[in-house]
Design a protein around this motif. Sequence first.
Motif: not given
Length: 128
Positions: A15-35, A37-38, A80-82
């Motif tokens: 849809s064009g909406e931005r989102f940001t993810v934070t990936a953990c350098g230890y697990s290699g998995k996404i730790q945080h999502v922000m739908i 503007t972050d 999830l900032e909710m």
Amino acid sequence: MPRYPMNILDFRLQSGERFTVTACGYSGKIQHVMIGTDNTRYLRNRFVDITDSKCGSGGHCLALSCSFNHTEPAHQAHVLEMHKDEPLDDETAKACGTKSTVDALVHFADKMNELLPKELRQRQEPVQ
């Protein structure tokens, strides 16, 4: 205590909406999502400290398959900032297989793990 980087990446939905993810350098998995503007990206931890039995972000993390994660289901909305979990509309709930916005977004983060650059999907070298 080893310290691993937290990698922030920006994406756009179809849809064009931005989102940001934070990936953990230890697990290699996404730790945080922000739908959307972050605006808080520079306030989040840039590193995670790991010991033999504990992760410094283990109680505030979406990587449910990580052995260090102990985020309570009731706390996932906050991650999830909710303010609270909200029901999805019927059409979206049918597509996601859940009526829970939190469950849908946690599943979204899990699927996004596959789209991370290969070098971020594996354990990185500690910075200290």
